[in-house]
Design a protein around this motif. Structure first.
Motif, short mmCIF file in Angstrom:
data_model
loop_
_atom_site.label_atom_id
_atom_site.label_comp_id
_atom_site.label_asym_id
_atom_site.label_seq_id
_atom_site.Cartn_x
_atom_site.Cartn_y
_atom_site.Cartn_z
N GLY A 93 0.82 -1.20 0.00
CA GLY A 93 0.00 0.00 0.00
C GLY A 93 0.86 1.25 0.00
O GLY A 93 0.56 2.23 -0.70
N GLU A 94 1.95 1.22 0.79
CA GLU A 94 2.88 2.34 0.81
C GLU A 94 3.47 2.58 -0.58
O GLU A 94 3.61 3.73 -1.02
CB GLU A 94 4.01 2.06 1.81
N LEU A 95 3.83 1.50 -1.27
CA LEU A 95 4.40 1.62 -2.61
C LEU A 95 3.43 2.31 -3.56
O LEU A 95 3.81 3.24 -4.28
CB LEU A 95 4.76 0.23 -3.12
N ALA A 96 2.18 1.86 -3.58
CA ALA A 96 1.18 2.46 -4.48
C ALA A 96 0.99 3.93 -4.16
O ALA A 96 0.94 4.79 -5.07
CB ALA A 96 -0.13 1.70 -4.36
N ARG A 97 0.88 4.26 -2.88
CA ARG A 97 0.66 5.66 -2.49
C ARG A 97 1.89 6.52 -2.76
O ARG A 97 1.76 7.70 -3.10
CB ARG A 97 0.26 5.71 -1.01
N ALA A 98 3.07 5.93 -2.63
CA ALA A 98 4.30 6.69 -2.90
C ALA A 98 4.42 7.03 -4.38
O ALA A 98 4.80 8.16 -4.74
CB ALA A 98 5.52 5.90 -2.44
N MET A 99 4.10 6.08 -5.25
CA MET A 99 4.17 6.37 -6.69
C MET A 99 3.15 7.43 -7.09
O MET A 99 3.44 8.31 -7.91
CB MET A 99 3.99 5.09 -7.49
N ALA A 100 1.96 7.35 -6.50
CA ALA A 100 0.95 8.37 -6.79
C ALA A 100 1.39 9.74 -6.28
O ALA A 100 1.15 10.76 -6.93
CB ALA A 100 -0.39 7.97 -6.16
N ALA A 101 2.04 9.77 -5.12
CA ALA A 101 2.56 11.03 -4.58
C ALA A 101 3.65 11.58 -5.48
O ALA A 101 3.71 12.79 -5.74
CB ALA A 101 3.08 10.82 -3.16
N ALA A 137 10.07 5.78 -15.50
CA ALA A 137 9.11 6.48 -16.36
C ALA A 137 9.34 7.98 -16.28
O ALA A 137 9.84 8.49 -15.26
CB ALA A 137 7.67 6.13 -15.96
N THR A 138 8.97 8.68 -17.35
CA THR A 138 9.13 10.14 -17.43
C THR A 138 7.76 10.80 -17.33
O THR A 138 6.82 10.43 -18.02
CB THR A 138 9.78 10.53 -18.76
N ARG A 139 7.66 11.81 -16.48
CA ARG A 139 6.40 12.53 -16.27
C ARG A 139 6.06 13.38 -17.50
O ARG A 139 6.92 14.08 -18.05
CB ARG A 139 6.53 13.42 -15.03
N THR A 140 4.81 13.31 -17.91
CA THR A 140 4.32 14.18 -18.98
C THR A 140 3.73 15.46 -18.35
O THR A 140 3.80 15.65 -17.14
CB THR A 140 3.23 13.48 -19.81
N ASP A 141 3.12 16.30 -19.18
CA ASP A 141 2.51 17.53 -18.66
C ASP A 141 1.01 17.37 -18.40
O ASP A 141 0.31 18.35 -18.16
CB ASP A 141 2.75 18.70 -19.62
N GLN A 142 0.52 16.12 -18.43
CA GLN A 142 -0.90 15.87 -18.19
C GLN A 142 -1.19 15.72 -16.69
O GLN A 142 -0.30 15.38 -15.91
CB GLN A 142 -1.34 14.61 -18.93
N PRO A 143 -2.45 15.94 -16.27
CA PRO A 143 -2.79 15.84 -14.85
C PRO A 143 -2.54 14.45 -14.28
O PRO A 143 -2.61 13.44 -15.00
CB PRO A 143 -4.29 16.19 -14.82
N ALA A 144 -2.26 14.40 -12.98
CA ALA A 144 -2.07 13.13 -12.29
C ALA A 144 -3.38 12.35 -12.25
O ALA A 144 -4.47 12.93 -12.21
CB ALA A 144 -1.57 13.37 -10.87
N TRP A 145 -3.26 11.04 -12.29
CA TRP A 145 -4.43 10.17 -12.22
C TRP A 145 -4.85 9.96 -10.77
O TRP A 145 -4.02 10.01 -9.86
CB TRP A 145 -4.10 8.80 -12.82
N PRO A 146 -6.13 9.68 -10.51
CA PRO A 146 -6.53 9.28 -9.16
C PRO A 146 -5.98 7.90 -8.85
O PRO A 146 -5.79 7.08 -9.76
CB PRO A 146 -8.06 9.27 -9.24
N LEU A 147 -5.69 7.65 -7.59
CA LEU A 147 -5.13 6.36 -7.19
C LEU A 147 -6.25 5.39 -6.82
O LEU A 147 -7.12 5.72 -6.02
CB LEU A 147 -4.18 6.53 -6.00
N ASP A 148 -6.19 4.20 -7.40
CA ASP A 148 -7.11 3.12 -7.06
C ASP A 148 -6.25 1.88 -6.81
O ASP A 148 -5.77 1.25 -7.75
CB ASP A 148 -8.10 2.87 -8.20
#
Length: 342
Positions: A229-237, A320-331
């Motif tokens: 769970g920490e891993l998923a939330r860290a990547m989303a952060a 992975a490289t960040r684009t300029d699009q909005p972040a996705w919601p985490l599920d």
């Protein structure tokens, strides 16, 4: 973020592997530190990645670790690099809050090295390893449930679910029954007693020479620290903190972790296999890719690295490289973060 973030118990020479950063050249290649950049090391450990980043460019590093002993051990590095390094005691899932509190958002790169560190494995009193006897703890931080609490208090069915889903242990029910039987006589409080209990339940060593308690110890450690769970939330952060063109680099040590990272990056890159079939097509098309995948296949340790650092044998790196699009919601369910609740 050291060599021992991973199982580690089959290393024939643990001291040799101690404090050696895993896939260091590959991490730097993925992160691409630049002068004037700001980078987050979400798993400071012994400071191997942090030092390498600071030496690779005239940049700044914000390093996090939930283990107070890692923060204490990192103070000489803070003194060496001065205001270029900020070290904070925090979970990496909270990196967005820390980044904003430090006033450095958005950042140029985030590196996450998942799992237990070599220092934790090599300290018997931390209770992570069955190689030497110690209290059954396994907590990376200094608070919360310990492995002993789980082993001695959880219902048999819950124990079996934890061991099966987080350890991928096929004999989980037999192990859970054995634990309940032993703890009825006296609490299981040490790594030796638990390892012996598991070994007897599954009939000793297996064909691959893996200790029979390996998967059970992995499962308990992951559960106690909520690692997946920490891993998923860290990547989303990290997704929310990275500037366009910023890099996310993640090093994992077992299949459960790697699958979550793969799904996260594929989904965010808009790859068909990474998008849940349960989402309405209309919503999928509205969510534009927030990442571009750097390496399609995970990078692994070279033969030369494995000769020096056997604990790197199971390491996998994805970037992975960040684009300029909005972040996705985490599920977390879409990323297949295992649940032990049912």
């Amino acid at each position: 973020m050291t060599a021992g973030r991973g199982p580690g118990d089959r290393s024939t020479n643990p001291d040799r592997a101690r404090h050696i950063p895993v896939l260091l050249a590959e991490v730097l290649e993925g992160l691409q530190p630049q002068d004037g950049g700001v980078y987050v090391d979400g798993t400071f450990g012994a400071g191997g990645y942090t030092r390498a980043i600071l030496e690779a460019a005239n940049c700044n590093v914000l390093a996090l670790d939930r283990d107070p002993s890692a923060i204490l051990g990192g103070q000489p590095l803070v003194r060496e690099f001065g205001d270029r390094l900020t070290l904070v005691e925090s979970r990496f899932s909270e990196l967005e809050d820390v980044v904003r509190e430090q006033g450095v958002a958005p950042v140029d790169g985030v590196v996450l090295d998942i799992g237990v560190s070599s220092m934790q494995l090599d300290q018997a009193e931390r209770g992570f390893s069955f190689q030497s006897d110690g209290p059954l703890d396994m907590r990376m931080a200094s608070s919360g449930l310990s492995a002993a609490d789980v082993v001695n208090d959880a219902e048999e069915e819950d124990l079996a679910n934890i061991i099966f889903r987080l350890g991928e242990e096929r004999r989980s029910r037999a192990i859970a029954r054995a634990i309940v039987r032993v703890r009825a006589e006296a609490p299981i409080e040490t790594t030796r007693v638990l390892a012996e209990t598991v070994s007897k339940a599954v009939g000793g060593r297996r064909g691959d020479d893996q200790h029979p308690a390996t998967k059970t110890f992995q499962a308990l450690r992951i559960y106690v620290n909520d690692e997946l769970g920490e891993l998923a939330r860290a990547m989303a952060a990290a997704e929310r903190c990275l500037k366009p063109g910023g890099r996310l680099v993640v090093v994992t040590f077992h299949s459960l972790e790697d699958r979550i990272v793969k799904r996260f990056m594929q989904e965010r890159a808009g790859k068909e296999e990474g998008v849940s079939r349960h989402l309405p097509e209309r919503k999928i098309k509205l969510q534009l890719p927030s990442f571009e995948i750097v390496n399609r296949r995970p990078l692994t340790a070279s033969k030369a690295e494995l000769e020096v650092n056997p604990r790197a044998r199971s390491a996998r790196l994805r970037a992975a490289t960040r684009t300029d699009q909005p972040a996705w919601p985490l599920d977390e369910k879409r990323l297949a973060v295992p649940s032990t609740d049912d």
